[in-house]
Design an enzyme around this catalytic site. Sequence first.
Site, PDB file in Angstrom:
ATOM      1  N   TRP A   1     -10.761   1.479  16.262  1.00  0.00           N
ATOM      2  CA  TRP A   1     -12.206   1.380  16.135  1.00  0.00           C
ATOM      3  C   TRP A   1     -12.837   2.342  17.136  1.00  0.00           C
ATOM      4  CZ3 TRP A   1     -14.550  -2.057  12.676  1.00  0.00           C
ATOM      5  CH2 TRP A   1     -13.694  -2.994  12.085  1.00  0.00           C
TER       6      TRP A   1
ATOM      7  N   THR B   1      -7.287  -4.112  17.386  1.00  0.00           N
ATOM      8  CA  THR B   1      -8.143  -5.020  16.631  1.00  0.00           C
ATOM      9  C   THR B   1      -9.369  -5.453  17.432  1.00  0.00           C
ATOM     10  OG1 THR B   1      -6.930  -6.987  17.397  1.00  0.00           O
ATOM     11  CG2 THR B   1      -6.129  -5.920  15.390  1.00  0.00           C
TER      12      THR B   1
ATOM     13  N   TYR C   1      -8.064 -11.704   1.588  1.00  0.00           N
ATOM     14  CA  TYR C   1      -7.197 -10.561   1.866  1.00  0.00           C
ATOM     15  C   TYR C   1      -5.908 -10.655   1.054  1.00  0.00           C
ATOM     16  CZ  TYR C   1     -10.129  -9.087   5.773  1.00  0.00           C
ATOM     17  OH  TYR C   1     -11.181  -8.636   6.538  1.00  0.00           O
TER      18      TYR C   1
ATOM     19  N   CYS D   1     -16.624  -6.611  10.872  1.00  0.00           N
ATOM     20  CA  CYS D   1     -15.387  -7.393  10.836  1.00  0.00           C
ATOM     21  C   CYS D   1     -15.665  -8.894  10.868  1.00  0.00           C
ATOM     22  CB  CYS D   1     -14.508  -6.999  12.022  1.00  0.00           C
ATOM     23  SG  CYS D   1     -13.048  -8.042  12.244  1.00  0.00           S
TER      24      CYS D   1
END
Length: 318
Positions: A90, A124, A188, A57
Amino acid sequence: MAYTAKGTSFDRDMNYIPDRITREPGLSQDKHDDQELTVRTWPAEPGRYRLVAAAACPWANRAIIVRRLLGLEDVISLGLAGPTHDERSWTFDLDPGGVDPVLGYERLQQAYLARYPDYPRGITVPAVVDVASKEVVTNDFPWITHDLFFEWRDHHRPDAPDLWPDAVRDEMDEVMQRIFTELNNGVYRCGFAGSQEAYDAAYDRLWTTMDWLEERLADRRYLMGDAITEADVRLFTTLARFDAVYHGHFKCNRNKLAEMPVLWAYARDLFQTPGFGETIDFDQIKRHYYVVHRDINPTQIVPKGPDPSVWLTPHGRG
């Protein structure tokens, strides 16, 4: 990273847990999403927290780099999630038994739910977790790296770089804002565009800023001059992923980073600087984007290239 769609254009969800870790803990009033919120501040105590990140990430990669540059490895422990995840969270599949050895969790989601049983948003990274309670403290990624510098100064290594120099602070804020909106987020915006019109607009914005960076870095070694700053960290994590992921997967394909002489030399200069390149795992980066983003890559085939050894070639920016 969580995001929402407004019509056919990408819109990132920037609502994070606003708590911070500071030298002087307590309660403070902060402006967050145009509302005044009471933010809890936690004490900066060595050994108390675990930074949970993922090498895949780019937003988490920032925190990993800053932690290394400042010499905080023995002050704040690091847990690394694997490169792929499902819609829930995750996971710690890189660790023996798929369990984080400090938190005892299989999923980062468990730390969020330990504090907020009905947590409504995406799980996140990076996230800072209080080890004793095993509860998430914050996932507000811009503040995490800011506070690693300002609030943990008593624990920096003696020769730690000045990542936020006073003399260029105002200009650096402007540079970082442009990098975030047009490049970090811009790739993105291209990749998740829902229409040709949205993609074309995002593409043009992205390359306008890439050209601006090529020009800016032609007469200076780093973004703010002769020394590395937080701005360089924030730019580097996107550049490191550009040719491997964003060029093809996100259709940012006017040209490769390796075809921009100044930016490519600058990126290799940082990659070969201690604290930067060793945090990059191209295999994990590619697995994350090409496997997780099934709407963009339904086959989940991960490309073999490009050759990562090119990052170690001479850059000529000494």
